[in-house]
Design an enzyme around this catalytic site. Structure first.
Site, PDB file in Angstrom:
ATOM      1  N   SER A  32       0.828  -1.202   0.000  1.00 14.54           N
ATOM      2  CA  SER A  32       0.000   0.000   0.000  1.00 14.54           C
ATOM      3  C   SER A  32       0.863   1.254   0.000  1.00 14.54           C
ATOM      4  O   SER A  32       1.733   1.436   0.845  1.00 14.54           O
ATOM      5  CB  SER A  32      -0.906   0.016   1.241  1.00 14.54           C
ATOM      6  OG  SER A  32      -1.808  -1.058   1.212  1.00 14.54           O
ATOM      7  N   HIS A  64      -3.835  -1.775  -4.514  1.00 17.02           N
ATOM      8  CA  HIS A  64      -2.808  -2.713  -4.964  1.00 17.02           C
ATOM      9  C   HIS A  64      -3.005  -2.950  -6.456  1.00 17.02           C
ATOM     10  O   HIS A  64      -4.115  -3.188  -6.916  1.00 17.02           O
ATOM     11  CB  HIS A  64      -2.912  -4.047  -4.220  1.00 17.02           C
ATOM     12  CG  HIS A  64      -2.406  -3.977  -2.815  1.00 17.02           C
ATOM     13  ND1 HIS A  64      -1.185  -4.478  -2.446  1.00 17.02           N
ATOM     14  CD2 HIS A  64      -2.952  -3.448  -1.702  1.00 17.02           C
ATOM     15  CE1 HIS A  64      -0.999  -4.273  -1.154  1.00 17.02           C
ATOM     16  NE2 HIS A  64      -2.059  -3.655  -0.684  1.00 17.02           N
ATOM     17  N   ARG A  85      -0.167  -8.102  -3.841  1.00 19.74           N
ATOM     18  CA  ARG A  85       0.154  -9.289  -3.047  1.00 19.74           C
ATOM     19  C   ARG A  85      -1.151  -9.903  -2.558  1.00 19.74           C
ATOM     20  O   ARG A  85      -2.192  -9.238  -2.474  1.00 19.74           O
ATOM     21  CB  ARG A  85       1.059  -8.944  -1.865  1.00 19.74           C
ATOM     22  CG  ARG A  85       0.488  -7.895  -0.937  1.00 19.74           C
ATOM     23  CD  ARG A  85       1.101  -7.826   0.460  1.00 19.74           C
ATOM     24  NE  ARG A  85       2.508  -7.969   0.635  1.00 19.74           N
ATOM     25  CZ  ARG A  85       3.362  -6.964   0.915  1.00 19.74           C
ATOM     26  NH1 ARG A  85       2.895  -5.725   1.001  1.00 19.74           N
ATOM     27  NH2 ARG A  85       4.642  -7.201   1.118  1.00 19.74           N
ATOM     28  N   THR A  86      -1.076 -11.178  -2.205  1.00 13.58           N
ATOM     29  CA  THR A  86      -2.184 -11.845  -1.531  1.00 13.58           C
ATOM     30  C   THR A  86      -1.953 -11.716  -0.037  1.00 13.58           C
ATOM     31  O   THR A  86      -0.849 -11.956   0.452  1.00 13.58           O
ATOM     32  CB  THR A  86      -2.249 -13.334  -1.930  1.00 13.58           C
ATOM     33  OG1 THR A  86      -2.553 -13.423  -3.325  1.00 13.58           O
ATOM     34  CG2 THR A  86      -3.324 -14.061  -1.139  1.00 13.58           C
ATOM     35  N   HIS A  87      -2.978 -11.306   0.702  1.00 17.62           N
ATOM     36  CA  HIS A  87      -2.870 -11.147   2.147  1.00 17.62           C
ATOM     37  C   HIS A  87      -3.400 -12.384   2.869  1.00 17.62           C
ATOM     38  O   HIS A  87      -4.327 -13.051   2.404  1.00 17.62           O
ATOM     39  CB  HIS A  87      -3.646  -9.907   2.609  1.00 17.62           C
ATOM     40  CG  HIS A  87      -3.039  -8.616   2.168  1.00 17.62           C
ATOM     41  ND1 HIS A  87      -3.230  -8.116   0.906  1.00 17.62           N
ATOM     42  CD2 HIS A  87      -2.242  -7.720   2.828  1.00 17.62           C
ATOM     43  CE1 HIS A  87      -2.574  -6.968   0.794  1.00 17.62           C
ATOM     44  NE2 HIS A  87      -1.972  -6.702   1.932  1.00 17.62           N
ATOM     45  N   GLU A 186      -6.191  -3.105  14.346  1.00 18.15           N
ATOM     46  CA  GLU A 186      -5.883  -3.487  15.716  1.00 18.15           C
ATOM     47  C   GLU A 186      -6.664  -2.604  16.701  1.00 18.15           C
ATOM     48  O   GLU A 186      -6.941  -1.436  16.438  1.00 18.15           O
ATOM     49  CB  GLU A 186      -4.377  -3.337  15.985  1.00 18.15           C
ATOM     50  CG  GLU A 186      -3.497  -4.140  15.053  1.00 18.15           C
ATOM     51  CD  GLU A 186      -3.329  -3.492  13.679  1.00 18.15           C
ATOM     52  OE1 GLU A 186      -3.543  -2.261  13.555  1.00 18.15           O
ATOM     53  OE2 GLU A 186      -3.025  -4.222  12.725  1.00 18.15           O
ATOM     54  N   SER A 205       0.831  -7.717   6.751  1.00 14.32           N
ATOM     55  CA  SER A 205       1.550  -8.406   5.668  1.00 14.32           C
ATOM     56  C   SER A 205       3.000  -8.620   6.070  1.00 14.32           C
ATOM     57  O   SER A 205       3.377  -8.431   7.229  1.00 14.32           O
ATOM     58  CB  SER A 205       1.474  -7.573   4.379  1.00 14.32           C
ATOM     59  OG  SER A 205       2.228  -6.375   4.512  1.00 14.32           O
ATOM     60  N   ASN A 228      -0.479   6.024   9.092  1.00 14.26           N
ATOM     61  CA  ASN A 228      -1.342   6.557  10.142  1.00 14.26           C
ATOM     62  C   ASN A 228      -0.772   6.183  11.497  1.00 14.26           C
ATOM     63  O   ASN A 228       0.028   5.239  11.610  1.00 14.26           O
ATOM     64  CB  ASN A 228      -2.768   5.989  10.014  1.00 14.26           C
ATOM     65  CG  ASN A 228      -2.775   4.468   9.980  1.00 14.26           C
ATOM     66  OD1 ASN A 228      -2.673   3.850   8.916  1.00 14.26           O
ATOM     67  ND2 ASN A 228      -2.866   3.849  11.147  1.00 14.26           N
TER      68      ASN A 228
END
Length: 265
Positions: A32, A64, A85-87, A186, A205, A228
């Site tokens: 990102s 992405h 990418r695959t997360h 989170e 990731s 952030n």
């Protein structure tokens, strides 16, 4: 189901044929905020949509890309850049998450540059700050390794490559990246826990890809863009649009930094 390493070999063979390039020297995964650097890495040699390469799929996350770009760097190296990418949180398992890494290794890459956007715990790191990864904490509870595969992770992120990155930008700080499973952000309590554990950055990731790269014997350089302040460290609610905007705002600096680092690899 095709065995993961066989699928990576199949993907590498597909790419060799597609580009008529027998082997590559390095690979980059642009997370990102980092995609603006994709076209500044050297002489373009071609590109392909990832979805047509064996084992890959179209990225599902906004921001992405979905291409593999091949280029020749100013140092004469051949670089493959994955703009998506695959997360792990997509629920497909670990093998698809690390398929790009294993494909790059099967294609000959010895160096891997992993980038991501993340939340920052250090109040001195404003959005737009780039942090070199010195280490990580994997809180996914999972691994790409199978069976009794004992991999030394004492230098997950290459000291040599971090020194090289410092030569390109002496102001780059270093930190410890903590991967949560996601896709929810989170909680403030989880962020405090990450800090107590020794973390400086939180995201979703990178750590599983690093483990797979070290299994393959690759040197890894990790770069995080602080998009952030992590939850509980500011009054603002977290949202993905903020992540994308921070990447756009930092785009020119990220592109210049990546070009400088790749030019030295």
């Amino acid at each position: 189901m095709t065995e993961p390493f066989a699928l990576a070999a199949e993907a590498a063979d597909f790419l060799r044929s597609r580009f008529d390039v027998d082997r590559i020297d390095l690979a980059l995964v642009l997370g990102s905020g980092w995609s603006s650097g994709a076209d500044r890495l050297g002489e373009p040699l071609g590109d392909v949509e990832l979805a047509v390469v064996p084992g890959f799929s179209t990225p599902v996350v906004s921001g992405h890309g979905g291409h593999l770009l091949l280029s020749r760097t100013p140092a004469g190296k051949v670089a493959a850049t994955f703009t998506g990418r695959t997360h792990y949180y997509e629920g497909r398992g670990v093998a698809p998450v690390v398929h790009g890494v294993r494909t790059a290794a099967a294609w000959g890459a010895g160096t891997l540059v992993l980038t991501n956007g993340c939340g920052g715990l250090n109040p001195a790191w404003a959005p737009g700050t780039v942090v070199l990864l010195a280490d990580h904490i994997n809180l996914t509870g999972d691994t790409p390794l199978l069976g009794a595969t004992f991999i030394d992770m004492s230098e997950a992120y290459s000291r040599r490559l971090r020194d090289l990155a410092h030569r390109v930008d002496t102001a780059l700080p270093e930190g410890v990246y903590v991967q949560f499973r996601g896709p929810q952000y989170e909680t403030p309590a989880e962020v405090r826990m990450a800090g107590i554990l020794g973390g400086d950055l939180v995201g979703m990731s990178t750590t599983l890809e690093t483990i797979a790269a070290r299994e393959a014997g690759m040197e890894v350089l990790g770069l995080s863009l602080v998009t952030n302040a992590a939850a509980g460290l500011s009054e603002s609610a977290l949202n993905h649009a903020e992540v994308l905007q921070a990447g756009r705002d930092a785009g020119p600096r990220l592109a210049a930094l990546l070009a400088g680092i790749v030019g030295e690899l």
